[in-house]
Design an enzyme around this catalytic site. Structure first.
Site, mmCIF file in Angstrom:
data_model
loop_
_atom_site.group_PDB
_atom_site.id
_atom_site.type_symbol
_atom_site.label_atom_id
_atom_site.label_comp_id
_atom_site.label_asym_id
_atom_site.label_seq_id
_atom_site.Cartn_x
_atom_site.Cartn_y
_atom_site.Cartn_z
ATOM 1 N N LYS A 14 0.842 -1.199 0.000
ATOM 2 C CA LYS A 14 0.000 0.000 0.000
ATOM 3 C C LYS A 14 0.880 1.254 0.000
ATOM 4 C CE LYS A 14 -3.929 -2.268 2.277
ATOM 5 N NZ LYS A 14 -4.886 -2.214 3.424
ATOM 6 N N TYR A 54 -12.394 -2.576 -3.477
ATOM 7 C CA TYR A 54 -12.950 -2.672 -2.117
ATOM 8 C C TYR A 54 -14.480 -2.639 -2.112
ATOM 9 C CZ TYR A 54 -8.350 -2.295 0.116
ATOM 10 O OH TYR A 54 -7.073 -2.535 0.558
ATOM 11 N N PHE A 103 -15.653 3.333 6.907
ATOM 12 C CA PHE A 103 -14.273 3.688 6.556
ATOM 13 C C PHE A 103 -14.001 3.649 5.052
ATOM 14 C CE2 PHE A 103 -14.396 -0.869 7.591
ATOM 15 C CZ PHE A 103 -13.834 -1.430 6.449
ATOM 16 N N ARG A 126 -1.754 -14.612 3.509
ATOM 17 C CA ARG A 126 -2.540 -14.000 4.597
ATOM 18 C C ARG A 126 -1.821 -14.206 5.933
ATOM 19 N NH1 ARG A 126 -6.743 -10.530 3.671
ATOM 20 N NH2 ARG A 126 -7.744 -11.220 5.595
ATOM 21 N N THR A 165 -5.957 -7.911 10.028
ATOM 22 C CA THR A 165 -6.301 -6.582 9.517
ATOM 23 C C THR A 165 -5.801 -5.486 10.455
ATOM 24 O OG1 THR A 165 -8.276 -7.546 8.542
ATOM 25 C CG2 THR A 165 -8.220 -5.148 8.711
ATOM 26 N N ARG A 197 2.353 -6.955 9.038
ATOM 27 C CA ARG A 197 1.616 -5.950 9.816
ATOM 28 C C ARG A 197 2.087 -5.936 11.276
ATOM 29 N NH1 ARG A 197 -4.273 -7.173 7.079
ATOM 30 N NH2 ARG A 197 -4.087 -5.750 5.292
ATOM 31 N N ASN A 210 -2.025 0.043 7.125
ATOM 32 C CA ASN A 210 -1.528 -1.306 7.440
ATOM 33 C C ASN A 210 -0.691 -1.953 6.331
ATOM 34 O OD1 ASN A 210 -3.664 -1.878 5.792
ATOM 35 N ND2 ASN A 210 -4.752 -3.196 7.232
ATOM 36 N N HIS A 226 -1.751 -5.381 1.267
ATOM 37 C CA HIS A 226 -3.005 -6.077 0.970
ATOM 38 C C HIS A 226 -2.686 -7.469 0.442
ATOM 39 C CE1 HIS A 226 -6.915 -7.102 -0.715
ATOM 40 N NE2 HIS A 226 -6.231 -7.545 -1.768
ATOM 41 N N GLU A 238 -9.329 -10.019 -8.137
ATOM 42 C CA GLU A 238 -8.403 -8.901 -7.949
ATOM 43 C C GLU A 238 -7.304 -8.903 -9.011
ATOM 44 O OE1 GLU A 238 -7.228 -9.333 -3.838
ATOM 45 O OE2 GLU A 238 -9.239 -8.791 -3.122
HETATM 46 P P1 ADP Z 1 -7.764 -7.130 5.074
HETATM 47 O O1 ADP Z 1 -6.986 -6.042 4.355
HETATM 48 O O2 ADP Z 1 -7.015 -7.645 6.270
HETATM 49 O O3 ADP Z 1 -8.276 -8.209 4.167
HETATM 50 P P2 ADP Z 1 -10.478 -6.026 5.159
HETATM 51 O O4 ADP Z 1 -10.744 -6.590 3.807
HETATM 52 O O5 ADP Z 1 -11.461 -6.296 6.257
HETATM 53 O O6 ADP Z 1 -9.042 -6.418 5.718
HETATM 54 O O7 ADP Z 1 -10.372 -4.418 5.049
HETATM 55 C C1 ADP Z 1 -9.717 -3.838 3.959
HETATM 56 C C2 ADP Z 1 -8.861 -2.711 4.460
HETATM 57 O O8 ADP Z 1 -9.717 -1.681 4.955
HETATM 58 C C3 ADP Z 1 -7.948 -3.037 5.633
HETATM 59 O O9 ADP Z 1 -6.728 -3.617 5.233
HETATM 60 C C4 ADP Z 1 -7.742 -1.681 6.270
HETATM 61 O O10 ADP Z 1 -6.753 -0.923 5.584
HETATM 62 C C5 ADP Z 1 -9.090 -1.023 6.047
HETATM 63 N N1 ADP Z 1 -9.967 -1.166 7.214
HETATM 64 C C6 ADP Z 1 -10.678 -2.250 7.572
HETATM 65 N N2 ADP Z 1 -11.379 -2.033 8.680
HETATM 66 C C7 ADP Z 1 -11.126 -0.752 9.045
HETATM 67 C C8 ADP Z 1 -11.554 0.088 10.093
HETATM 68 N N3 ADP Z 1 -12.417 -0.347 11.021
HETATM 69 N N4 ADP Z 1 -11.059 1.345 10.142
HETATM 70 C C9 ADP Z 1 -10.204 1.814 9.207
HETATM 71 N N5 ADP Z 1 -9.757 1.066 8.168
HETATM 72 C C10 ADP Z 1 -10.211 -0.204 8.085
#
Ligand code: ADP
Length: 165
Positions: free
Chosen positions: A25, A65, A73, A101, A107, A118, A128, A131, A142
């Protein structure tokens, strides 16, 4: 998406042909974590089949997304992800989706173990660093969103006999 909805390409993506979409990212790029992330995937034994640095459009990120479109968010996430270049990658190998993963951590960085990207590189969910696709089906969606088929380079790797039984 159900099994029957998968096209033939997905069905071929099993075993050592499994693929995942990994992106460093904008914060990860700015903080110079690209090299170490690539190095850990290489060291593990996965094969790099796609790699590019790009500034993703908001349209691409909204699509990427899409499942989060109703979350509070969502807009902040799209702004964050479009705030600078990302490194988009495709990695291939046995169980690469789940292993990717596991290498990433959770996350929320606070729940991520040391030794994960992370866990080692960041402190907040909204920054974070990396991805990674969460299933073979999302990986296929994707990868086709971020890459053209012609940008992916599969090839025989001479170390395969030393990686796979
Ligand atoms: P991951 O990236 O671990 O697969 P998700 O698909 O649930 O997680 O979420 C996508 C991205 O959205 C996360 O990596 C993070 O950057 C952001 N995100 C998720 N939940 C939150 C939250 N509660 N507040 C802020 N950013 C969030």
């Amino acid at each position: 998406m159900g099994y029957m909805d998968l096209d033939l390409d997905t069905l071929r993506w099993t075993g050592v042909k499994e693929r995942t979409f990994i992106a460093v990212k904008p914060d990860g790029v700015q903080r110079k974590r690209v090299g170490e992330i690539v190095q850990r995937f290489e060291k593990k034994g996965f094969k790099l089949v796609g790699f590019k640095l790009l500034k993703a459009s908001k349209d691409l990120l909204r699509e990427h997304y899409w499942e989060h479109r109703n979350r509070p968010f969502y807009n902040r996430l799209v702004t964050y992800m479009s705030s600078g270049p990302v490194v988009a990658m495709v990695w291939q190998g046995q169980d690469v989706v789940k292993t990717g993963r596991d290498m990433m951590g959770k996350t929320n960085p606070i729940d991520s173990m040391p030794g994960t990207f992370r866990g080692d590189f960041c402190v907040e969910m909204g920054r974070n660093v990396i991805h990674g696709s969460d299933s073979v089906e999302s990986a296929q969606r994707e990868i086709s969103l971020w890459f053209k088929e012609s940008e992916l380079c599969d090839r025989e790797v001479c170390s395969n006999n030393w990686i796979y039984d």
